[in-house]
Design a protein around this motif. Structure first.
Motif, PDB file in Angstrom:
ATOM      1  N   ARG A  35       0.826  -1.201   0.000  1.00 10.68           N
ATOM      2  CA  ARG A  35       0.000   0.000   0.000  1.00 10.68           C
ATOM      3  C   ARG A  35       0.866   1.259   0.000  1.00 10.68           C
ATOM      4  O   ARG A  35       2.065   1.221   0.232  1.00 10.68           O
ATOM      5  CB  ARG A  35      -0.884   0.004   1.261  1.00 10.68           C
ATOM      6  CG  ARG A  35      -1.903  -1.143   1.306  1.00 10.68           C
ATOM      7  CD  ARG A  35      -2.948  -1.028   0.209  1.00 10.68           C
ATOM      8  NE  ARG A  35      -3.557   0.293   0.173  1.00 10.68           N
ATOM      9  CZ  ARG A  35      -4.575   0.696   0.927  1.00 10.68           C
ATOM     10  NH1 ARG A  35      -5.137  -0.156   1.767  1.00 10.68           N
ATOM     11  NH2 ARG A  35      -5.050   1.932   0.836  1.00 10.68           N
ATOM     12  N   SER A  36       0.228   2.382  -0.268  1.00 12.51           N
ATOM     13  CA  SER A  36       0.868   3.694  -0.123  1.00 12.51           C
ATOM     14  C   SER A  36       0.562   4.180   1.297  1.00 12.51           C
ATOM     15  O   SER A  36      -0.612   4.347   1.638  1.00 12.51           O
ATOM     16  CB  SER A  36       0.295   4.682  -1.135  1.00 12.51           C
ATOM     17  OG  SER A  36       0.560   4.237  -2.445  1.00 12.51           O
ATOM     18  N   LYS A  94       2.826  13.735   7.211  1.00 15.94           N
ATOM     19  CA  LYS A  94       3.355  12.501   6.599  1.00 15.94           C
ATOM     20  C   LYS A  94       4.879  12.580   6.488  1.00 15.94           C
ATOM     21  O   LYS A  94       5.591  11.614   6.761  1.00 15.94           O
ATOM     22  CB  LYS A  94       2.740  12.296   5.209  1.00 15.94           C
ATOM     23  CG  LYS A  94       1.244  12.086   5.256  1.00 15.94           C
ATOM     24  CD  LYS A  94       0.601  12.150   3.876  1.00 15.94           C
ATOM     25  CE  LYS A  94      -0.910  12.251   4.051  1.00 15.94           C
ATOM     26  NZ  LYS A  94      -1.609  12.513   2.793  1.00 15.94           N
ATOM     27  N   ARG A 201      -8.575   0.391   0.204  1.00 18.50           N
ATOM     28  CA  ARG A 201      -7.796   0.526  -1.018  1.00 18.50           C
ATOM     29  C   ARG A 201      -8.677   0.968  -2.182  1.00 18.50           C
ATOM     30  O   ARG A 201      -9.813   0.491  -2.328  1.00 18.50           O
ATOM     31  CB  ARG A 201      -7.127  -0.806  -1.358  1.00 18.50           C
ATOM     32  CG  ARG A 201      -6.004  -0.627  -2.348  1.00 18.50           C
ATOM     33  CD  ARG A 201      -5.151  -1.840  -2.513  1.00 18.50           C
ATOM     34  NE  ARG A 201      -3.832  -1.422  -2.976  1.00 18.50           N
ATOM     35  CZ  ARG A 201      -2.909  -2.255  -3.429  1.00 18.50           C
ATOM     36  NH1 ARG A 201      -3.140  -3.544  -3.450  1.00 18.50           N
ATOM     37  NH2 ARG A 201      -1.745  -1.789  -3.839  1.00 18.50           N
TER      38      ARG A 201
HETATM   39  C1  FMN Z   1       3.434  10.226  -8.109  1.00 13.41           C
HETATM   40  C2  FMN Z   1       2.511  10.089  -6.929  1.00 13.41           C
HETATM   41  C3  FMN Z   1       2.108  11.209  -6.241  1.00 13.41           C
HETATM   42  C4  FMN Z   1       1.304  11.090  -5.115  1.00 13.41           C
HETATM   43  N1  FMN Z   1       1.018  12.221  -4.377  1.00 13.41           N
HETATM   44  C5  FMN Z   1       0.439  12.070  -3.172  1.00 13.41           C
HETATM   45  C6  FMN Z   1       0.358  13.191  -2.290  1.00 13.41           C
HETATM   46  O1  FMN Z   1       0.801  14.301  -2.581  1.00 13.41           O
HETATM   47  N2  FMN Z   1      -0.211  12.983  -1.065  1.00 13.41           N
HETATM   48  C7  FMN Z   1      -0.695  11.768  -0.686  1.00 13.41           C
HETATM   49  O2  FMN Z   1      -1.191  11.652   0.439  1.00 13.41           O
HETATM   50  N3  FMN Z   1      -0.628  10.678  -1.515  1.00 13.41           N
HETATM   51  C8  FMN Z   1      -0.067  10.820  -2.735  1.00 13.41           C
HETATM   52  N4  FMN Z   1       0.069   9.713  -3.564  1.00 13.41           N
HETATM   53  C9  FMN Z   1      -0.466   8.400  -3.125  1.00 13.41           C
HETATM   54  C10 FMN Z   1      -1.582   7.853  -4.047  1.00 13.41           C
HETATM   55  O3  FMN Z   1      -2.802   8.467  -3.742  1.00 13.41           O
HETATM   56  C11 FMN Z   1      -1.634   6.325  -3.850  1.00 13.41           C
HETATM   57  O4  FMN Z   1      -0.414   5.789  -4.289  1.00 13.41           O
HETATM   58  C12 FMN Z   1      -2.788   5.673  -4.632  1.00 13.41           C
HETATM   59  O5  FMN Z   1      -4.024   6.115  -4.175  1.00 13.41           O
HETATM   60  C13 FMN Z   1      -2.719   4.145  -4.512  1.00 13.41           C
HETATM   61  O6  FMN Z   1      -2.824   3.751  -3.171  1.00 13.41           O
HETATM   62  P1  FMN Z   1      -2.409   2.270  -2.718  1.00 13.41           P
HETATM   63  O7  FMN Z   1      -0.950   2.103  -3.118  1.00 13.41           O
HETATM   64  O8  FMN Z   1      -2.557   2.255  -1.215  1.00 13.41           O
HETATM   65  O9  FMN Z   1      -3.278   1.307  -3.396  1.00 13.41           O
HETATM   66  C14 FMN Z   1       0.841   9.817  -4.694  1.00 13.41           C
HETATM   67  C15 FMN Z   1       1.223   8.684  -5.438  1.00 13.41           C
HETATM   68  C16 FMN Z   1       2.058   8.797  -6.517  1.00 13.41           C
HETATM   69  C17 FMN Z   1       2.508   7.550  -7.244  1.00 13.41           C
END
Ligand code: FMN
Length: 214
Positions: A35-36, A94, A201
């Protein structure tokens, strides 16, 4: 008559693919359960881990082996404080709670290294040096790819990630790359995520929705 003993059912891709693919546990770690993260456990990432991370990610392919990605690992409170004013409000906590925030950047003059990195093509350096739109596109494309390799390398090594584009690139570049040669692409928090803090997710497209086989 000779009989063939079938010991396992072939996958659609064939037995060889089945034998060489990663284990299900590895696929879970890299993609299916990965996850992110936005909230972090209070558990440090060591310098040795950062070296291991780069030394894995560096092997991912780039066009003409141009390797434009440059990384700055922000670990100290002082370094994080320099970044804080450039962050979108929602990204501040974060970053401040993550053990490491990486500035994933690229060298806008990556082509100066091509004589060493890709010696087989003698005019490569000049091809990019004399074509600003091409070199800009190449740097961004390949540093983004390398950033993706970095994410998968981190997961391979047991780390969690949180990518972020919510920040002011121009201000980050002024603060961290004052000579103007490197340009930031995105930020990547690294550490051990707090699984309790994860939102549900988001869905993904199905193959039929976004893929074509011609
Ligand atoms: C290039 C990139 C920029 C992103 N920017 C942000 C951000 O500024 N803040 C944040 O909270 N999440 C950010 N995200 C997270 C995305 O929202 C997250 O990777 C996506 O929703 C998939 O979530 P998962 O990996 O949990 O399935 C970013 C992701 C990527 C790849």
């Amino acid at each position: 008559m000779e009989t063939t003993q079938i010991t396992s059912a072939p996958t659609p891709a064939g037995n060889e693919a089945e034998q060489t693919r990663l284990s299900q546990a590895s696929l879970e770690r890299l993609f299916l359960q990965a996850r992110s993260h936005a909230a972090w456990q209070d558990k440090p990432v060591t310098e040795d881990q950062l070296h291991a991370l780069y030394n894995l990610a560096k092997w991912g392919p780039t066009s003409m082996n141009c390797l434009p990605m440059r990384l700055v690992f922000l670990r100290s409170a002082a370094a994080k404080a320099r970044l804080q004013p450039m962050l979108a409000e929602g990204n501040i906590d974060k970053v401040l709670t993550a053990p490491i925030t990486v500035i994933v950047a690229h060298d806008t003059q990556f082509y100066e290294h091509l004589p060493r990195l890709f010696p087989y093509f003698e005019t490569a350096r000049d091809m990019y040096a004399n074509n600003a739109p091409l070199s800009k596109q190449t740097a961004l494309r390949n540093s983004s790819l390398q950033g993706g390799y970095l994410i998968l390398a981190a997961r391979s090594l047991g780390l969690d990630i949180g990518p972020m584009s919510g920040f002011d690139n121009a201000e980050v570049d002024r603060e961290f790359f004052p000579d103007g040669r490197y340009a930031s692409n995105f930020l990547l928090n690294l550490g051990y995520g707090d699984p309790q803090a994860l939102p549900p997710r988001g869905p993904r497209f199905e193959f039929e929705d976004v893929c074509a086989i011609l």
